[in-house]
Design an enzyme around this catalytic site. Structure first.
Site, short mmCIF file in Angstrom:
data_model
loop_
_atom_site.label_atom_id
_atom_site.label_comp_id
_atom_site.label_asym_id
_atom_site.label_seq_id
_atom_site.Cartn_x
_atom_site.Cartn_y
_atom_site.Cartn_z
N ALA A 29 -1.29 5.55 3.81
CA ALA A 29 -1.17 5.42 2.36
C ALA A 29 -2.45 5.85 1.64
O ALA A 29 -2.38 6.59 0.65
CB ALA A 29 -0.84 3.97 2.02
N SER A 50 -4.74 2.49 11.16
CA SER A 50 -3.46 1.91 11.61
C SER A 50 -3.60 0.41 11.82
O SER A 50 -4.42 -0.07 12.62
CB SER A 50 -3.01 2.56 12.92
OG SER A 50 -2.00 1.76 13.51
N SER A 100 0.82 -1.22 0.00
CA SER A 100 0.00 0.00 0.00
C SER A 100 0.86 1.27 0.00
O SER A 100 0.58 2.22 -0.75
CB SER A 100 -0.98 0.01 1.17
OG SER A 100 -0.29 -0.24 2.37
N LYS A 157 6.98 3.98 17.52
CA LYS A 157 5.55 4.38 17.66
C LYS A 157 4.62 3.23 17.35
O LYS A 157 3.49 3.16 17.83
CB LYS A 157 5.24 5.61 16.81
CG LYS A 157 5.34 5.45 15.29
CD LYS A 157 4.09 4.97 14.61
CE LYS A 157 4.36 4.57 13.17
NZ LYS A 157 3.25 3.93 12.51
N ASP A 165 3.28 11.02 14.07
CA ASP A 165 2.97 9.65 13.65
C ASP A 165 2.42 8.83 14.81
O ASP A 165 1.57 7.95 14.63
CB ASP A 165 4.25 9.01 13.10
CG ASP A 165 3.95 7.98 12.03
OD1 ASP A 165 2.78 7.80 11.69
OD2 ASP A 165 4.92 7.34 11.55
N LYS A 225 9.30 1.43 7.98
CA LYS A 225 9.35 1.85 9.39
C LYS A 225 9.62 0.63 10.25
O LYS A 225 8.73 -0.17 10.48
CB LYS A 225 8.03 2.49 9.81
CG LYS A 225 7.78 3.85 9.13
CD LYS A 225 6.44 4.45 9.55
CE LYS A 225 6.29 5.83 8.93
NZ LYS A 225 4.95 6.40 9.13
#
Ligand SMILES: NC(=O)C1=CN([C@@H]2O[C@H](COP(=O)(O)OP(=O)(O)OC[C@H]3O[C@@H](n4cnc5c(N)ncnc54)[C@H](OP(=O)(O)O)[C@@H]3O)[C@@H](O)[C@H]2O)C=CC1
Ligand SMILES: O=C(CO)COP(=O)(O)O
Length: 334
Positions: free
Chosen positions: A141, A255, A13, A192, A245, A108
């Site tokens: 995204a 998320s 994505s 995070k 974020d 990430k």
């Protein structure tokens, strides 16, 4: 093959959304995915039905399957694979990448066996002089691909390289800031995801808005503690790649990390929750790595530690909440 501005590696994505953004900005973009059948589908359907079904590809975006040929003619390579595949991808492309080609990533996470930040992995293959950058910030995204207003950060050791990449991404909907703090930006992004799992668990347990706010705030404190110990700048963690974020992923059900935590609190098993989400849940791997890094640096990260214990099956979510609330009292600011 013609020259292209960006070769995006990773057709999930986020790779697809970034490829679309760059192509809408009139840059020539190639998108490569490791599944040849999927890549063929992308090119035929001019859309990523699996990961981003609502956005069609601009003309200047081409899905390609010949990675080796593409590497020879791309100005920049943008890696957007899950962190578990990052080292493998870098090892594959490094011997073939021309000297002048820049490299950046939007992954990430940490290297899964060594807990290294991804620029350390990249430097092992490319040396310290190659231009390298990382893209981060609060960027779902789907919203980026839908041209909803978004701000992101690009960090590079050399500010000029961050600036040159930012110029490719900026447009009327997308504001791109630059930074030279690669450590802070990458650590914020990896850590995070673990706190987002905690927020998802808390919301799944119906612990309320106060709990969520406490997790975000104390989560930021522990991320900052580790990030500064690793050499990141405190201010970075108050910015888009830190607080920005963190708030995004702790509070919105787009998320995957938050949804994963929520599912665990509803009694789903870890494997089942990951299967249902059917996309990468970076925090599920990062929890152990972050806690290991914290232990190596003698840093307290109580929330991440409890998330890790829950994921390792060593305590229940209820016990984790009890463990956090029964910690010794302490001043808020140390
Ligand atoms: N989605 C988002 O909103 C954002 C994601 N990110 C980060 O971007 C990274 C990628 O996430 P995202 O695109 O969302 O993940 P997705 O789960 O949507 O897609 C992952 C993609 O990576 C592919 N892949 C898996 N292993 C490899 C490999 N070894 N080589 C090449 N490709 C591989 C998958 O292929 P297959 O389908 O065949 O499994 C799939 O196309 C993550 O680190 C994530 O945290 C960052 C910001 C925003
Ligand atoms: O990092 C993200 C948005 O900035 C995406 O978060 P999730 O991986 O939790 O969906």
């Amino acid at each position: 093959m013609q020259e292209c501005d960006f070769l995006v590696i990773g057709a999930g994505s986020w790779g697809t959304a970034l490829a679309i953004l760059l192509a809408r900005n009139s840059h020539q973009v190639w998108l490569w995915g490791h599944d040849a059948a999927h890549t063929k589908e992308l090119q035929q359907q001019r859309c990523n039905q699996r990961y981003l079904p609502e956005q069609s590809f601009p003309e200047s975006l081409q899905a390609i399957d010949d990675l080796e040929a593409a590497l020879k003619c791309a100005k920049h390579v943008l890696i957007v694979v899950p962190s578990g595949a990052f080292a493998e991808v870098v090892a594959r492309i490094a011997p073939q990448l021309p000297e002048a080609t820049g490299i950046c990533w939007a992954t990430k996470g940490l290297e899964q066996r060594t807990q290294q930040l991804l620029h350390q992995v990249a430097q092992q293959h490319f040396g310290k002089n190659k231009p390298m950058a990382v893209i981060s910030g609060p960027t779902f995204a789907g919203e980026v691909a839908a041209d909803l207003p978004t701000a992101m950060t690009i960090a590079a050791d050399q500010l000029e390289y961050a600036e040159s990449l930012a110029a490719y991404l900026r447009n009327a909907h997308c504001r791109v800031y630059t930074s030279t703090d690669m450590i802070g930006v990458q650590l914020g992004a990896a850590a995070k995801n673990v706190i987002a799992i905690a927020a998802g668990i808390a919301d799944g347990m119906k612990l309320g808005a106060n709990t969520r706010a406490a997790l975000i705030t104390r989560g930021l404190t522990e991320i900052m503690r580790l990030g500064v110990a690793l050499g990141g700048q405190r201010e970075t963690f108050m910015g888009l790649a830190g607080l920005g974020d963190l708030v995004l992923t702790c509070t919105d059900n787009q998320s995957r990390n938050r949804r994963f935590g929520y599912a665990l609190a509803q009694g789903e098993g870890i494997q089942q929750a990951q299967q249902d989400i059917a996309q990468v849940v970076e925090g599920a791997h990062a929890a152990k790595q972050i806690v290991t890094l914290a232990q190596q640096h003698h840093i307290e990260m109580p929330i991440s530690e409890q998330v890790n214990l829950v994921l390792q099956g060593q305590c229940t979510a209820q016990q984790a909440v009890h463990n956090l609330l029964s910690r010794d009292p302490k001043p808020e600011i140390e």
